[in-house]
Every structure is written in structure tokens, then in C-alpha cells.
Write a protein that holds these residues in place. Sequence first.
Motif, PDB file in Angstrom:
ATOM      1  N   ASP A   1      25.926 114.675  60.694  1.00  0.00           N
ATOM      2  CA  ASP A   1      25.280 115.984  60.849  1.00  0.00           C
ATOM      3  C   ASP A   1      23.875 115.961  60.248  1.00  0.00           C
ATOM      4  OD1 ASP A   1      25.375 118.910  61.465  1.00  0.00           O
ATOM      5  OD2 ASP A   1      25.274 119.083  59.288  1.00  0.00           O
ATOM      6  N   LYS A   2      23.748 115.369  59.076  1.00  0.00           N
ATOM      7  CA  LYS A   2      22.442 115.244  58.428  1.00  0.00           C
ATOM      8  C   LYS A   2      21.513 114.345  59.246  1.00  0.00           C
ATOM      9  CE  LYS A   2      20.334 113.962  53.987  1.00  0.00           C
ATOM     10  NZ  LYS A   2      20.628 113.460  52.608  1.00  0.00           N
ATOM     11  N   TYR A   3      22.055 113.252  59.744  1.00  0.00           N
ATOM     12  CA  TYR A   3      21.282 112.314  60.560  1.00  0.00           C
ATOM     13  C   TYR A   3      20.743 113.010  61.814  1.00  0.00           C
ATOM     14  CZ  TYR A   3      20.490 108.344  63.735  1.00  0.00           C
ATOM     15  OH  TYR A   3      19.947 107.461  64.634  1.00  0.00           O
TER      16      TYR A   3
ATOM     17  N   ASN B   1      20.150 116.205  62.088  1.00  0.00           N
ATOM     18  CA  ASN B   1      19.487 117.464  61.714  1.00  0.00           C
ATOM     19  C   ASN B   1      20.266 118.695  62.157  1.00  0.00           C
ATOM     20  OD1 ASN B   1      17.141 116.204  60.513  1.00  0.00           O
ATOM     21  ND2 ASN B   1      16.459 115.717  62.591  1.00  0.00           N
TER      22      ASN B   1
ATOM     23  N   GLN C   1      22.385 119.314  64.679  1.00  0.00           N
ATOM     24  CA  GLN C   1      22.430 119.719  66.091  1.00  0.00           C
ATOM     25  C   GLN C   1      23.797 120.272  66.500  1.00  0.00           C
ATOM     26  OE1 GLN C   1      20.640 117.130  69.155  1.00  0.00           O
ATOM     27  NE2 GLN C   1      19.824 115.878  67.488  1.00  0.00           N
TER      28      GLN C   1
ATOM     29  N   HIS D   1      26.503 121.198  64.229  1.00  0.00           N
ATOM     30  CA  HIS D   1      27.088 121.350  62.898  1.00  0.00           C
ATOM     31  C   HIS D   1      28.503 121.922  62.909  1.00  0.00           C
ATOM     32  CE1 HIS D   1      24.384 124.879  63.657  1.00  0.00           C
ATOM     33  NE2 HIS D   1      25.519 125.514  63.446  1.00  0.00           N
TER      34      HIS D   1
END
Length: 319
Positions: free
Chosen positions: A110-112, A114, A116, A118
Amino acid sequence: MTYIDVFNGDADGICSLVQLRLAAPRNAQLVTGIKRDINLLKHVEAGVGDEVTVLDISMQKNHEDLEKLLLNGAEIFYADHHNPGEQVAHPNLSAYIDVSPTVCTALIVDKYLNGQYHLWAITAAYGDNLTSVADDLSSKYGLSSKQSKVLQELGIYLNYNGYGANLDDLFYHPAALYQACVQFSSPLEFIEQDNKVFDTLQTGYRADILAAQSEKTFHETTTLSALILPNETWARRVSGVYSNQLSNENPDRAHLILTQKHDGDYLVSIRAPLNKLAGADEVAAQFKTGGGRKGAAGINALSEKDIPVLIDLMETRYS
């Protein structure tokens, strides 16, 4: 060029890959299995020009096969939250490893990406029993309590489906479950439009939990509760999620669930106290087939004579 997606067959592995393939669709070979089948890279053959994505399986347990694939020239994207052991470094390896007890692989992805997709990451967090983390994220993204509850149920059911001694114990092959989920950008849409899968897993989960609740603990102190489940299909399916439920009900206590196997050994689910998420991986690592993460770990084959040893290790670690 060949694309190969390798992922753990639980909620975290499935939801991690769903996010990546929604963001970057690929016609890839799928390599997965039951939740405890983590030596998945041994099934992969790849070389120069091939791209391999690896999600939610321990780098430590796949170290040798990972190095072999890199030596053959494959490019590898690796995201995971388990103890990696000695991390592999190579120009063809992009590794995103975070062993924090409040992180799962889907949150790393999710962090990778950004954020999109979530909602799929939140679903995975619920499935990995990171309930407070998932609740905070649900609130952050403005979900209603009803929506959060539905995502929690889906996460638990996806996780539940991954447990078993073999694929025949599962309601759905993890690859098929992934292929069903990836059709939808939101898990809420998946639940609404593919309710047969959700209903099937919900019915099975509820029946198996009810059966588990009829079993009695054989060791119980303020520090630790331990339970043995019989050598039955339902018991193999429910061991992990029932461990999570017991942890939620008694957050100051560690938990063990031992499930009898055909050969006389036991399959073990280890849960650190929810209020002290540490040490489960360290305890599991004392046994040859043990592994996991700080808050939750397991042992694939524990002999009966080693049960008192495990109990003592848990009591010492969490007293």
C-alpha cells in the motif's frame, strides 16, 4: 519475458498481489499454496528477462532459492514482513522488508503504491489480526463502522481459507481466490458482487469456530493458554483464526493451539499477547520447522515430547 507472481495463500498474500495487479496488470504464472507453505521459490524457474514478484513469504526460508534465481539473471520484487534472516543484496533485487509488529505485507505494498487500493490493504490488516491498525486506517479513510466490519470479516475469511494441511482442506485454492478478488478495485465491491465466495467462507468459518469452542484448554495460567485440536479437517482450517480470536478476547495472555497431525506430531499456532506483540518468532525459531513474525508464528511439526518444552519457553518469554 515471463512474469511469475509468488504469494502466500492467506489474506495478506492475496491482498498484496491484488493491489499490485490492479495497479500493473500482468498475465503472470501464479505460484502459491496453503498458508504454511512458505518455501514457494523452490517451485520457480526463472532467468534473464524474467520478472518474479514475491509477496508475504520469509526471505530467510527462501534464501537459497532466491539467490539461485538472482544468479540466473531474474529480476525480483520482494515484499514481506517476516524475519528475513540474513538479507540478500543484489542489483536485480528490489526488497521491501518491514518486520514491525504493526505492519503486514499488504500495508508495505500500500505504501509502495501510495495508497491506490488502500481498502484491500485494510482488509489484509484485519486478516492478519492487526485490528487496531486496520481500525485506525478505516477511520482515516472515512469508512463507516458497517464498512469496517465487513472488511474485517472478509480479511478473517480470506485468512481462514489459507489454513490446512493441504489444498484439499481449503474451500478455495488461493490462486482462484486471488483471481476472484482481483476483478474488483474495492473489496466492498467484491463482497457485494461475488457474494457466493463470501457466503461460503462465512458459513464454513462460523461452523469451524463453533467446533473449536467446544474443545477444552489443557494448560491455562495468567500468562498462557494452550489448547489441542483433533486431527480433523475443520480443526486444521480454524487453528490460526481461532488463535487470533482468543488473542483478541484475552489480549494480556499468550496463546498456543496445537492441532494433531496424521503422523502423531502437532501443527502449532503461536500468538504473543496482543498487548505485547513480540517474541512469537523467537519462540518458534527454537524448533526446526518453526517460523513467523513477532506477534504470530507457527511450528509445522512439533513432537509430543517437545510440548512441555514449548510450554516452558512460552511461560518464560511472557511471564
